[in-house]
Scaffold this motif. Structure first.
Motif, mmCIF file in Angstrom:
data_model
loop_
_atom_site.group_PDB
_atom_site.id
_atom_site.type_symbol
_atom_site.label_atom_id
_atom_site.label_comp_id
_atom_site.label_asym_id
_atom_site.label_seq_id
_atom_site.Cartn_x
_atom_site.Cartn_y
_atom_site.Cartn_z
ATOM 1 N N ALA A 194 34.714 38.522 61.721
ATOM 2 C CA ALA A 194 35.927 38.720 60.934
ATOM 3 C C ALA A 194 36.893 37.589 61.215
ATOM 4 N N VAL A 208 40.842 39.848 57.681
ATOM 5 C CA VAL A 208 39.790 39.683 56.666
ATOM 6 C C VAL A 208 38.534 40.312 57.262
ATOM 7 N N GLU A 209 38.232 41.500 56.798
ATOM 8 C CA GLU A 209 37.156 42.313 57.368
ATOM 9 C C GLU A 209 36.123 42.599 56.291
ATOM 10 N N ALA A 211 34.088 40.430 54.847
ATOM 11 C CA ALA A 211 33.973 39.358 53.864
ATOM 12 C C ALA A 211 32.513 38.974 53.656
ATOM 13 N N SER A 255 35.120 27.631 55.292
ATOM 14 C CA SER A 255 36.043 28.342 54.410
ATOM 15 C C SER A 255 37.183 27.428 54.012
ATOM 16 N N ARG A 259 39.605 33.132 54.192
ATOM 17 C CA ARG A 259 39.344 34.430 53.563
ATOM 18 C C ARG A 259 37.951 34.511 52.931
ATOM 19 N N SER A 260 37.546 33.493 52.234
ATOM 20 C CA SER A 260 36.210 33.437 51.650
ATOM 21 C C SER A 260 35.368 32.468 52.467
ATOM 22 N N TRP A 261 34.122 32.856 52.753
ATOM 23 C CA TRP A 261 33.312 32.115 53.713
ATOM 24 C C TRP A 261 31.912 31.834 53.171
#
Length: 400
Positions: A194, A208-209, A211, A255, A259-261
């Protein structure tokens, strides 16, 4: 305990068991390639010079030194104070030349904040943000706080709901990184790896969990250890436990915003492998972590990530770990705990080969014993805590 926590613990058990096939080899050595270690080479001998840290305000106690950072002509050192009754309180120091240190006022705002030991510090534009924790409560979980620095120089606790870092899906909070976008924390929840992101003010971190690609999924269970600002965003490192296996493979995530990975699993062997620290050397990401019974490096190249040299060797029954990784000029300097003791290693070729450097204090491995590094140019600083005493030293980079 959730299923994923059981899997993560089982993977760690496999790591410990894998080291029981025979006696550990020599700790010293210079690596000659991925997974191999040559005969012992003489250790480098930095000219360590002790530095004086002023006593924090409050009752006398033992200093706890945990992490250090430097940026924009400012150094920071964080940890805490343990008093005679076993209580703790947060403490921090700063310097404008790396030689003379002064106390940073620390203003806690909660019951556990007043007992925090500060464990991870990062800085940008000469200002610091910090993670601290104190174990407590009905279930004995770490009570996490983040801290930010105000214009007057004081470090103040940031208010956050318990579920931001704790709650029923909490596992751990690992490391804090600073960069142009702001601040990033990486850690782990029951759903896997996370992140927590914040603006440059560090006044609030958003969790951010779950994702996609960062969190665990059908491919495997993820775990994140560290991150670094890597334009245009962030690079995080850790490991992935593939479905049906009991050993991790090294993994990295990129990222643009925290937030987006996007996940990349590095080729893994039959041994337990994971990346625990990462740094940029001349803009090139290099990660260091566990490689079976040794430590190892991985480097990002034009064709993808490639394994670098191995160094050290796990010893004893303790859990091995990379505790620090910094860039000093064109060198990498890593601090590791091999299960018996802490040691410092240096690479002049972006992780291709490694040589041990003597420390100013012998530090056994174990709880409440730490070694942290920071570097500016070719000068190093080392904070060491052997469980009974703690100190700070500096040295110019030793001749090879």
């Amino acid at each position: 305990m959730t299923v994923r926590r059981v899997i993560a613990v089982f993977g760690l058990f496999a790591l410990l068991v894998s080291g029981c096939d025979g006696p550990a080899g020599p700790t010293g050595g210079t690596s000659t390639g991925a997974g191999s270690t040559s005969a012992a080479a003489p250790a480098l001998r930095p000219g360590w010079q002790p530095l004086t840290l002023p006593a924090p305000p409050g009752d006398a106690g033992r200093l706890l030194l945990r992490d250090a950072a430097a940026c924009a002509g400012r150094w920071f050192l964080v940890g805490g104070v343990a008093d005679a009754s076993g209580g703790t309180r947060p403490a921090a120091w700063t310097s404008v030349d790396g030689t003379t240190w002064t106390i940073v006022p620390v203003r806690a705002d909660s019951f556990y904040g007043r007992q925090n030991v500060l464990s991870s510090v990062a800085c940008r534009d000469g200002k610091a943000a910090v993670i601290g924790a104190k174990t407590g409560g009905a279930h004995g979980y770490p009570r996490i706080s983040t801290w930010r620095q105000l214009p007057d120089g004081a470090v103040v606790e940031v208010q956050a709901s318990f579920e931001t870092y704790g709650g029923p899906t909490a596992v751990n909070v690992s490391r804090l990184a600073a960069g142009t976008p702001g601040w990033l924390i990486v850690g782990n929840r029951s759903a896997g790896a996370a992140s927590w992101v914040s603006s440059p003010a560090a006044a609030e971190f958003a969790l951010v969990e779950g994702a996609p690609e960062l969190a665990s999924d059908a491919v495997g269970v993820t775990w994140a250890f560290d991150a670094v600002a890597a334009p245009p965003g962030w690079l995080a490192v850790g490991g992935l436990l593939p479905a049906g296996r009991i050993d991790r493979d090294p993994a990295v995530w990129s990222s643009p915003d925290g937030r987006s990975w996007r996940r990349t699993v590095l080729p893994g062997g039959p041994e337990y492998e994971e990346l625990q620290r990462v740094a940029l050397v001349g803009g090139v990401p290099v990660a260091v972590g566990l490689r079976g019974s040794t430590f190892g490096a991985w480097r990002q190249e034009a064709t993808g990530w490639a394994a670098g040299g191995a160094f050290g060797r796990r010893a004893g029954s303790g859990v091995p770990a990379v505790t620090s990784l910094v860039v000093a000029g064109d060198r990498l300097v890593a601090a590791v705990a091999d299960g018996v003791r802490h040691s410092v290693w240096v690479s002049a070729d972006r992780g291709g080969s490694w040589r041990e450097a003597a420390m100013p204090l012998d530090v056994p491995a174990g709880a409440d014993r730490d070694v942290a590094l920071v570097a500016v140019g070719d000068r190093w600083w080392l904070a060491a805590d052997d469980g009974a005493r703690a100190g700070l030293w500096w040295s110019d980079a030793p001749a090879s």
